[in-house]
Enzyme design. Structure first.
Site, PDB file in Angstrom:
ATOM      1  N   THR A   1      12.361  -7.291 -10.512  1.00 43.03           N
ATOM      2  CA  THR A   1      11.794  -8.632 -10.708  1.00 43.03           C
ATOM      3  C   THR A   1      10.545  -8.804  -9.850  1.00 43.03           C
ATOM      4  OG1 THR A   1      13.978  -9.501 -11.192  1.00 43.03           O
ATOM      5  CG2 THR A   1      12.296 -11.108 -10.538  1.00 43.03           C
TER       6      THR A   1
ATOM      7  N   GLY B   1       0.813  -1.215   0.000  1.00 44.68           N
ATOM      8  CA  GLY B   1       0.000   0.000   0.000  1.00 44.68           C
ATOM      9  C   GLY B   1       0.844   1.261   0.000  1.00 44.68           C
TER      10      GLY B   1
ATOM     11  N   CYS C   1       1.035   2.677  12.882  1.00 46.56           N
ATOM     12  CA  CYS C   1       2.268   3.329  12.440  1.00 46.56           C
ATOM     13  C   CYS C   1       2.704   4.423  13.408  1.00 46.56           C
ATOM     14  CB  CYS C   1       2.080   3.931  11.057  1.00 46.56           C
ATOM     15  SG  CYS C   1       1.340   2.780   9.916  1.00 46.56           S
TER      16      CYS C   1
ATOM     17  N   GLN D   1      -7.968  -0.004   2.963  1.00 51.92           N
ATOM     18  CA  GLN D   1      -8.880  -0.525   3.983  1.00 51.92           C
ATOM     19  C   GLN D   1     -10.234  -0.953   3.427  1.00 51.92           C
ATOM     20  OE1 GLN D   1      -8.344  -1.430   7.010  1.00 51.92           O
ATOM     21  NE2 GLN D   1      -6.324  -0.534   7.331  1.00 51.92           N
TER      22      GLN D   1
HETATM   23  C1  LIG Z   1      -1.964  -0.343   5.895  1.00 52.62           C
HETATM   24  C2  LIG Z   1      -2.303   0.871   5.121  1.00 52.62           C
HETATM   25  C3  LIG Z   1      -1.403   1.413   4.180  1.00 52.62           C
HETATM   26  C4  LIG Z   1      -0.026   0.845   3.975  1.00 52.62           C
HETATM   27  O1  LIG Z   1      -0.027  -0.408   3.340  1.00 52.62           O
HETATM   28  P1  LIG Z   1       1.276  -1.331   3.442  1.00 52.62           P
HETATM   29  O2  LIG Z   1       0.999  -2.446   2.513  1.00 52.62           O
HETATM   30  O3  LIG Z   1       1.373  -1.769   4.862  1.00 52.62           O
HETATM   31  O4  LIG Z   1       2.445  -0.511   3.014  1.00 52.62           O
HETATM   32  C5  LIG Z   1      -1.796   2.510   3.461  1.00 52.62           C
HETATM   33  N1  LIG Z   1      -3.010   3.070   3.635  1.00 52.62           N
HETATM   34  C6  LIG Z   1      -3.904   2.587   4.522  1.00 52.62           C
HETATM   35  C7  LIG Z   1      -5.231   3.240   4.668  1.00 52.62           C
HETATM   36  C8  LIG Z   1      -3.572   1.480   5.309  1.00 52.62           C
HETATM   37  O5  LIG Z   1      -4.450   1.024   6.187  1.00 52.62           O
END
Ligand SMILES: *Cc1c(COP(=O)(O)O)cnc(C)c1O
Length: 388
Positions: free
Chosen positions: A238, A72, A326, A180
């Site tokens: 890759t 994400g 986070c 989410q």
């Molecule tokens: C968890 C999350 C991310 C980050 O995704 P990752 O795959 O952990 O880097 C970004 N945006 C939202 C809303 C999230 O809940």
């Protein structure tokens, strides 16, 4: 001891069906998808079949509009910086909200050091963006609107269709962080006029470290990472074939289960809220009750710290979070709770329950039995409470 995991908005376990699908790609079908020989062709086939599976799951007609990333965070970075740098001649203004994930907020902060300007739209007490406010904030030099579909902390679902319509009418690209919402609630890319959409495997029972970015055909966007010609030149490196195969499988299964899961999770969420609010005085629910992810319940319990509750719950095997995962290492109150008007003191007393596929009725009962005595004990020790 019983273990109850209620932190699915932070991450979810990889479901068995996805793990099973991934296994051969570690040991047997290990070719590099760019190689010409049969090993490479087999990997390439898995890559493209996964891309098609993701496209079908999202209702995307052309699988070429799907780019695989490392998650994400990378998808958000690619969408925002990729659009910003490519459209610099057109303008330097980006619109987002005060309640985005840090993957979006810190991208914008970074770009501000490089001459870009950001408008951070406020939200109402439920965490909702006002579409009229968005309309008013669009300028001649606006190149991107980035607004999340559902908030990771409070679960509020934003009016994405209205936002997409405004973006389209004004000729501004629209990115949504749907990390989410994908696999939890329905998403229709065309009806919502979405140009770019981020998703992440580990939030819907796929593996960690793999995600995707949907890029509508014709979108003017560059790359962040340069190297080989992977992923249509948008993302060199890759490809993580086992991860991509697992993500595609998990997404396909989850999208099919949305309806039945939503009903079940909504009733568990309401049962949890009723159980807690019946037995704990002075607790407040955060976010919208109507426009909310079915699995998310965020509450403030006055006079005590979220961290103390988290540790006490952990002692009885219950995993929850305070603010967002986070920021939990810092003592800053959650930016999302401040944005919906909670005081820093109230925000410090917030906890988030996020249930999932394997959450049962008994799990919820266990929390309803265990949290009230913990709150009682912590409040007795709290100077804020004694002084009342
Ligand atoms: C968890 C999350 C991310 C980050 O995704 P990752 O795959 O952990 O880097 C970004 N945006 C939202 C809303 C999230 O809940």
């Amino acid at each position: 001891m019983k273990f109850v995991y209620l932190d699915h908005n932070a991450t979810s376990p990889t479901r068995a069906e996805a793990v099973k699908e991934m296994m051969p790609y570690f040991t047997k079908i290990y070719g590099n998808a760019s190689s010409i020989h049969s090993f490479g062709r087999d990997a390439k086939r898995a890559l493209e079949e996964s891309r098609t599976k993701v496209a079908v799951s999202l209702g995307v007609l052309d699988p070429k509009e799907i780019i695989f990333t490392s998650g994400g965070t990378e998808s958000d970075n690619l969408a925002i910086k990729g659009v910003a740098y490519k459209n610099q001649k057109k303008g330097n203004h980006i619109i987002t909200t005060q309640i985005e994930h840090h993957a979006v907020l810190n991208c914008c902060k970074f770009l501000e050091k490089d001459g870009f300007e950001t408008t951070y739209l406020p939200v109402n007490e439920f965490g909702e963006v006002d579409p009229d406010n968005l309309k008013k904030s669009i300028r001649k030099n606006t190149i991107l609107i980035s607004i999340m579909h559902a908030n990771n902390e409070i679960g509020t679902i934003e009016p994405i269709s209205e936002i997409g319509k405004i973006a389209k009418e004004n000729g501004v690209l629209f990115h949504t962080d749907a990390v989410q919402s994908i696999g939890k609630i329905p998403v229709n890319l065309n009806e919502m006029n979405i140009d770019l959409l981020s998703l992440s495997g580990h939030k819907f029972y796929g593996p960690k470290g793999v995600g995707a970015l949907y890029i509508r055909k014709g979108t003017n966007i560059g790359a962040l990472q340069h190297g080989g010609h992977h992923e249509k030149n948008h993302r060199a490196g890759t490809e993580n074939i086992p991860g991509i195969v697992g993500l595609a499988k998990a997404l396909e299964l989850n999208i099919n289960e949305i309806q039945s899961e939503n009903q079940r999770l909504t009733s568990l969420r309401e049962k949890l809220w009723k159980g807690l609010s019946d037995s704990i005085p002075e607790i407040v629910r955060n976010g919208s009750v109507k426009n909310c992810l079915p699995n998310t319940l965020n509450i403030c319990i006055k006079y005590i710290e979220g961290e103390s509750m988290l540790l006490s719950l952990d002692n009885v095997g219950i995993a929850i979070s305070t603010g967002s995962a986070c920021t939990s290492a810092s003592l800053e109150p959650s930016h999302v709770l401040l944005a919906i008007g909670r005081s820093p003191e109230m925000a410090h007393g917030s906890i988030r329950f996020s249930s999932g596929k394997y959450t049962t009725d008994e799990d919820i009962n266990y929390v309803i039995d265990n949290l009230p005595p913990i709150v009682d004990r912590l409040r007795k020790m709290s100077p804020l409470y004694v002084h009342k």
